[in-house]
Design a protein around this motif. Structure first.
Motif, mmCIF file in Angstrom:
data_model
loop_
_atom_site.group_PDB
_atom_site.id
_atom_site.type_symbol
_atom_site.label_atom_id
_atom_site.label_comp_id
_atom_site.label_asym_id
_atom_site.label_seq_id
_atom_site.Cartn_x
_atom_site.Cartn_y
_atom_site.Cartn_z
ATOM 1 N N VAL A 1 4.496 2.230 3.382
ATOM 2 C CA VAL A 1 4.320 3.687 3.451
ATOM 3 C C VAL A 1 2.831 4.025 3.501
ATOM 4 C CG1 VAL A 1 4.764 5.870 2.257
ATOM 5 C CG2 VAL A 1 6.474 4.037 2.170
ATOM 6 N N ALA A 2 2.042 3.383 2.618
ATOM 7 C CA ALA A 2 0.603 3.670 2.556
ATOM 8 C C ALA A 2 -0.081 3.261 3.860
ATOM 9 C CB ALA A 2 -0.026 2.944 1.377
ATOM 10 N N THR B 1 9.108 10.802 -0.533
ATOM 11 C CA THR B 1 9.031 12.263 -0.440
ATOM 12 C C THR B 1 8.600 12.705 0.953
ATOM 13 O OG1 THR B 1 6.701 12.449 -1.020
ATOM 14 C CG2 THR B 1 8.259 12.318 -2.841
ATOM 15 N N ALA B 2 8.555 14.034 1.140
ATOM 16 C CA ALA B 2 8.171 14.604 2.435
ATOM 17 C C ALA B 2 6.694 14.362 2.743
ATOM 18 C CB ALA B 2 8.470 16.097 2.448
ATOM 19 N N ASN B 3 5.900 13.938 1.730
ATOM 20 C CA ASN B 3 4.481 13.659 1.993
ATOM 21 C C ASN B 3 4.291 12.373 2.789
ATOM 22 O OD1 ASN B 3 3.700 15.884 0.424
ATOM 23 N ND2 ASN B 3 3.867 14.679 -1.447
ATOM 24 N N ALA B 4 5.312 11.535 2.820
ATOM 25 C CA ALA B 4 5.206 10.248 3.512
ATOM 26 C C ALA B 4 5.229 10.472 5.026
ATOM 27 C CB ALA B 4 6.346 9.340 3.094
ATOM 28 N N PRO B 5 4.653 9.541 5.796
ATOM 29 C CA PRO B 5 4.608 9.721 7.254
ATOM 30 C C PRO B 5 6.000 9.574 7.891
ATOM 31 C CG PRO B 5 3.769 7.564 6.640
ATOM 32 C CD PRO B 5 3.985 8.315 5.361
ATOM 33 N N ILE C 1 -4.194 6.650 -2.364
ATOM 34 C CA ILE C 1 -4.519 6.002 -3.633
ATOM 35 C C ILE C 1 -3.250 5.373 -4.208
ATOM 36 C CG2 ILE C 1 -5.230 6.412 -6.037
ATOM 37 C CD1 ILE C 1 -7.572 6.630 -4.173
ATOM 38 N N ALA C 2 -3.334 4.082 -4.543
ATOM 39 C CA ALA C 2 -2.233 3.422 -5.236
ATOM 40 C C ALA C 2 -2.743 2.992 -6.607
ATOM 41 C CB ALA C 2 -1.747 2.219 -4.442
ATOM 42 N N GLN C 3 -1.842 2.574 -7.499
ATOM 43 C CA GLN C 3 -2.309 2.263 -8.846
ATOM 44 C C GLN C 3 -1.462 1.215 -9.542
ATOM 45 O OE1 GLN C 3 -1.245 6.426 -10.420
ATOM 46 N NE2 GLN C 3 -0.646 5.107 -12.126
ATOM 47 N N HIS C 4 -2.110 0.453 -10.433
ATOM 48 C CA HIS C 4 -1.389 -0.370 -11.392
ATOM 49 C C HIS C 4 -1.899 0.057 -12.754
ATOM 50 C CE1 HIS C 4 0.812 -4.377 -12.038
ATOM 51 N NE2 HIS C 4 0.835 -3.682 -13.147
ATOM 52 N N GLN C 5 -1.513 1.244 -13.168
ATOM 53 C CA GLN C 5 -1.977 1.909 -14.384
ATOM 54 C C GLN C 5 -0.778 2.653 -14.958
ATOM 55 O OE1 GLN C 5 -6.171 1.053 -14.076
ATOM 56 N NE2 GLN C 5 -4.954 1.888 -15.719
ATOM 57 N N ASP C 6 -0.858 3.003 -16.232
ATOM 58 C CA ASP C 6 0.305 3.642 -16.851
ATOM 59 C C ASP C 6 0.233 5.160 -16.940
ATOM 60 O OD1 ASP C 6 1.353 1.186 -17.006
ATOM 61 O OD2 ASP C 6 1.088 0.905 -19.156
#
Lengths: 309, 363
Positions: free
Chosen positions: B147-148, B296-300, B217-222
């Motif tokens: 997706v990203a 979600t709708a934000n995805a391409p 932005i992706a994350q490996h955070q809580d």
């Protein structure tokens, strides 16, 4: 390093700015309040709770200020009225504030600040000033609480150095007995300025929970209150230096993320330590060269007993 | 009217009595009530790691009918032993410790209470009555990378990551492989925060990446700090742990998420049937323990179709996220074509794949 870094440093420094200013005003009255961290957390949680309940930014800020002020009243009653040890009372206030915030914060987890309130705190450009190249982009494209931080610093400076009340305040902090003899109401001065300090610390906490993060998290301050106490010394009890100290340390806090992209052979962990190392170095420097103008109020931390005068 | 009331009261009490009986039969073994205790490292409302485990606990209550107890914000220190003892006093017969740092203490106390069944999340120590369990979050991470990769216009994706440990490095690799499968020109820029849980710092790390022209932005955070940074700048984001749509409605696209329910329910059922044995569990998407949150709708456009295509292959076992050829950052082939990265190499992974910009060591 580009302009966006400096603008981010201002944002990261703003909670520090409020907290330093609060502690500075408190210390000017001769009271050493180590409860900054606790009062910040109290302000953060009550401000956030009010934001969720009322949706009104003014009420949220008012709630945060009241909570910080309430913490300061506890401290003032203990240290001014009952003349308890100031260091111990301040530490107790931090412990109390931390517990108070986790207790009040139950059920707030995962909540976020309502969108229209986010708009209230959002960045906007100040006409004319915001168009100045570089400086405008760094300082005058920020949120309302950043601007009020600038204003408060200037007001605090004028108040302390240019008004009769400010002069009296400094007298109380420097030589309490003399101030008392001159007819200054010492306890009243101490109470009022300890409370003003608490109100500002409450605002510092509210800035974190309402603007910086805009959601609730336990221990949102993460030690910033302690850095603020040390930075009062860095600023040499001069309100005009507060901005410099706050933004410098805001920058140090986030510089690690900006230089990771460069191929620098310094451990990331050393960079994480920078704010703390600089704090220690400054504390040493300040105590080594004891210039007269930059020293602490002479009666700082000493309880005042009229009978012993 | 009176008769009708009497009748309904009778029916209701019969129902209650009946359901009560039914429950009792199902929730005991050898006449002893089965109670499950959960130990959480954070608050259940963190919207992340602990929240996901709490959903698993609720699934256990709903699907097996047994009684459960839990304790939040238990530090990863010796205190956990007291918490376990107190849970056993309260009747717990199964205990799930849901954080890596509990491992040594759980292993110690498991020997002391051989009749109690212990489950420990994300560790590697096992015993007669101590299971270890985890999920292959790398599978949905790969899908979120697709997706990203389709979304980015600047071909720079930011990744806010906690610590330089294999679990995180492995996740970044899977994400990057997903990104590059649809967009070979894209790069993933990593920023280390050295904290799991500090929204202010996580947000600052994301802001630094956004200032460097990253547009996803992706994350490996809580926490949702990085999501909020993307939202404020009008950029896009991929979450982690649980659905973060509420935190950043205009930025959030999807997230690799945990679904612990099926594992917990399965273990409780085995206990009730008397067939439970300590095991080493590492489930994937086909076990439903890890998922990709709704896109979600934000995805391409077209992302959902592409994701579903790969997802189907992951589910039927014909697609391995870590299948070769995989090159490292220097271009050296680490996994040749025709083979895949073995589990033990995944568990000790300390190198980045081609396309990651960043270092796996803190220097």
């Amino acid at each position: 390093m580009d302009i966006s870094f400096f603008a981010a440093a201002v944002v990261a420094g703003t909670p520090l700015l409020y907290a330093i200013l609060g502690e500075l005003i408190t210390e000017k009255s001769g009271q050493l309040n180590l409860g900054v961290e606790g009062m910040m957390l109290m302000g953060a949680v009550i401000g956030f709770k009010m934001a969720i309940i009322t949706g009104n930014p003014y009420l949220a800020l008012l709630g945060a200020m009241a909570a910080g002020g309430f913490g300061a009243i506890i401290y003032a009653v203990l240290t001014v009225t009952f003349r308890a040890n100031q260091v111990v009372s301040g530490l107790t206030l931090t412990i109390f504030g931390t517990g108070f915030a986790s207790f009040m914060g139950q059920g707030l987890m995962g909540e976020i600040v309502p969108p229209d309130m986010k708009l209230f705190f959002a960045d906007f450009k100040i006409p004319f000033l915001g168009d100045i190249p570089i400086l405008g982009q760094i300082f005058f494209n920020q949120g309302i609480l950043v601007y009020s931080g600038y204003l408060l610093t200037i007001i605090a400076g004028l108040y302390i150095y240019r008004t009769q009340i400010g002069l009296n305040l400094r007298a109380v902090g420097e030589n309490t007995a003399a101030a008392d003899a001159a007819g200054i109401h010492v306890s009243l001065y101490k109470y009022v300025h300890v409370i003003i300090g608490g109100v500002l610390c409450g605002l510092a906490g509210a800035y974190l929970s309402l603007v910086y993060i805009p959601s609730w998290q336990e221990n949102v301050t993460a030690g910033r209150g302690w850095i603020a106490v040390a930075l009062v010394i860095f600023c040499k009890w001069n309100p005009y230096r507060v901005m410099m100290g706050a933004f410098l340390f805001g920058g140090l806090d986030i510089i690690g993320f900006r230089i990771q992209k460069f191929d620098i052979h310094i451990s990331q962990y050393i960079i994480d330590l920078l704010p703390y190392i600089v704090t220690i170095v400054i504390l040493i420097l300040v105590s080594v060269r004891k210039s007269h103008s930059g020293s602490a109020p002479a009666s700082l931390g000493v309880s005042y007993f009229r009978e012993e005068r | 009217m009176k008769k009708l009331t009497l009748f309904s009261v009778l029916v209701l009490s019969a129902l209650i009595a009946f359901s009560g009986c039914g429950k009792k039969d199902k929730t005991t073994i050898d006449g002893k009530e089965v109670v499950m205790g959960f130990i959480y490292v954070g608050p259940i409302g963190d919207g992340g790691w602990t929240y996901a485990h709490e959903q698993g606990r609720k699934a256990v209550e709903k699907e097996t009918g047994i009684r459960t107890i839990f304790k939040e914000t238990v530090p990863e220190g010796a205190e956990v032993k007291d918490v376990i003892r107190s849970m056993i006093d309260q009747g717990a017969t199964i205990i799930a410790a849901t954080s890596f740092g509990y491992m040594d203490y759980v292993a110690e106390i498991a020997k002391e209470f051989p009749a109690i069944k212990f489950l420990h999340c994300s560790g590697y120590k096992m015993g007669e009555n101590l299971s270890t369990y985890f999920g292959r979050i790398e599978q949905p991470r790969y899908l979120s990378g697709i997706v990203a990769g389709m979304k980015t216009k600047t071909n720079k994706i930011g990744y806010v990551a906690a610590f330089e440990i294999p679990e995180v490095v492995r996740g970044i690799n899977a994400f990057t492989l997903g990104v590059r499968s649809v967009n070979p020109k894209a790069e993933v820029h990593v920023r280390w925060t050295h904290t799991w849980y500090d929204p202010a710092k996580e947000k600052e790390a994301a802001k630094a990446l956004l200032d460097e022209k990253c547009d996803v932005i992706a994350q490996h955070q809580d926490t949702a700090g990085p999501q909020q940074a993307a939202e404020e700048r009008g950029m896009f984001s991929v979450g982690y742990n649980s659905d973060m749509a509420k935190m950043a409605p205009k930025a959030y696209m999807t997230a690799p998420v945990w679904n612990w329910g099926p594992y917990y329910v399965g273990e409780v059922k085995k206990v009730l049937a008397g067939t439970w044995k300590a095991s080493d569990y590492w489930g994937g998407m086909k076990d439903d323990i890890v998922q990709l949150a709704p896109i979600t709708a934000n995805a391409p456009d077209g992302a959902e179709a592409k994701v579903n295509d790969i997802k189907k292959k992951i589910l039927d076992g014909t697609f391995d996220v870590f299948a070769g050829p995989i090159k490292d950052q220097k271009g050296t082939v680490k996994v040749p074509a025709g083979s895949a990265l073995a589990d033990k190499d995944q568990l000790s992974c300390d190198w980045f794949v081609e396309g990651v910009v960043g270092k796996t060591k803190g220097k």
